[in-house]
Design an enzyme around this catalytic site. Sequence first.
Site, PDB file in Angstrom:
ATOM      1  N   VAL A  96      42.521  43.265  45.552  1.00 49.12           N
ATOM      2  CA  VAL A  96      41.990  44.339  45.643  1.00 49.12           C
ATOM      3  C   VAL A  96      40.675  44.375  46.323  1.00 49.12           C
ATOM      4  O   VAL A  96      40.082  45.639  46.674  1.00 49.12           O
ATOM      5  CB  VAL A  96      42.129  45.298  44.323  1.00 49.12           C
ATOM      6  N   ASN A 132      41.714  47.583  36.656  1.00 47.82           N
ATOM      7  CA  ASN A 132      42.019  46.722  35.683  1.00 47.82           C
ATOM      8  C   ASN A 132      41.274  45.790  36.092  1.00 47.82           C
ATOM      9  O   ASN A 132      40.813  44.869  35.841  1.00 47.82           O
ATOM     10  CB  ASN A 132      42.996  46.762  34.958  1.00 47.82           C
ATOM     11  N   SER A 151      33.693  47.032  30.926  1.00 42.67           N
ATOM     12  CA  SER A 151      33.013  46.445  29.938  1.00 42.67           C
ATOM     13  C   SER A 151      32.183  46.325  28.365  1.00 42.67           C
ATOM     14  O   SER A 151      31.585  47.892  29.397  1.00 42.67           O
ATOM     15  CB  SER A 151      33.216  45.123  30.195  1.00 42.67           C
ATOM     16  N   TYR A 198      28.338  39.809  36.536  1.00 47.83           N
ATOM     17  CA  TYR A 198      29.661  40.701  35.295  1.00 47.83           C
ATOM     18  C   TYR A 198      28.654  41.731  35.114  1.00 47.83           C
ATOM     19  O   TYR A 198      29.797  42.853  35.102  1.00 47.83           O
ATOM     20  CB  TYR A 198      29.901  39.598  34.107  1.00 47.83           C
ATOM     21  N   SER A 221      27.890  44.313  37.417  1.00 45.86           N
ATOM     22  CA  SER A 221      29.234  44.946  38.120  1.00 45.86           C
ATOM     23  C   SER A 221      29.489  46.018  36.956  1.00 45.86           C
ATOM     24  O   SER A 221      30.285  46.779  37.502  1.00 45.86           O
ATOM     25  CB  SER A 221      30.377  43.671  37.988  1.00 45.86           C
ATOM     26  N   LYS A 222      29.999  45.656  35.644  1.00 46.93           N
ATOM     27  CA  LYS A 222      30.423  46.623  34.752  1.00 46.93           C
ATOM     28  C   LYS A 222      30.152  48.088  35.122  1.00 46.93           C
ATOM     29  O   LYS A 222      30.137  49.508  34.319  1.00 46.93           O
ATOM     30  CB  LYS A 222      31.234  46.041  33.417  1.00 46.93           C
TER      31      LYS A 222
END
Length: 250
Positions: A57, A83, A134, A147, A150-151
């Site tokens: 993706v 996802n 998240s 992380y 990014s979320k």
Amino acid sequence: MDQKCALVTGAARGIGLATTDLFLEMGWRVAMIDRDGEELTKVAAERDNVQAIIRDVSNPQEVDAMVRDTLAFAGRIDALVNNAGVAEFGPVKDCTFDMWRRVMETNLDGVFLCTQACTDALKETQGAILNIASISGLRASTLRVAYGTSKAAVIQLTKQHAAELGEYNIRVNCVAPGPVKTKLSMAVHSPEIIAAYHDAIPLNRYGSERELAEVICFLCSEKASYVTGQIVAVDGGFDSTGVGLPALRD
């Protein structure tokens, strides 16, 4: 081609696979997307009404091909579930730019690319987009600089897309999972971390992949026809409590 179709990225395992199974129970067809071709082929062979599509993706050309493959399989796209994601944890001082980009190109760029590529098909069906963020995108924590960022960006991107795509009756929502009991989490979480999470979560346990899938599929269904631009924390109440877990601190 009257049967509804969901396109689920990161479908070879975990939340993506549980979501696939629930869509199938609902009578939908599912285009299962993953870059792990071996595992995707294996789990897809065990299911009916699915198409395994091995794509990355984070690559624009592969995303465009993914949409073509899905339309060839089902003739329509009624829901896009973004996802696919990667997680690389560690102290800020150890986060190299290469690590930062690896996380961003899948977790954020992938959501942008897949949404853009699916928009025309979703206009035809007045479908839904469901992004997976998240709890780390809602509340800061240690060891998650790339992380968590990014979320958090996925959460904002959800709102941006909801604001613009609502004109076409495309709904865009986001689920922010808390700690989920998966093979991976049970393998990497020490007994101390598990106990700390249980102490910090009002429901006193990890969530299950099926519990996440139930909320995801609801938000993609007509039962949520007036819900868009929303961020739903499926976390046992974790976001409602304090910050920081001593067992996770460096």
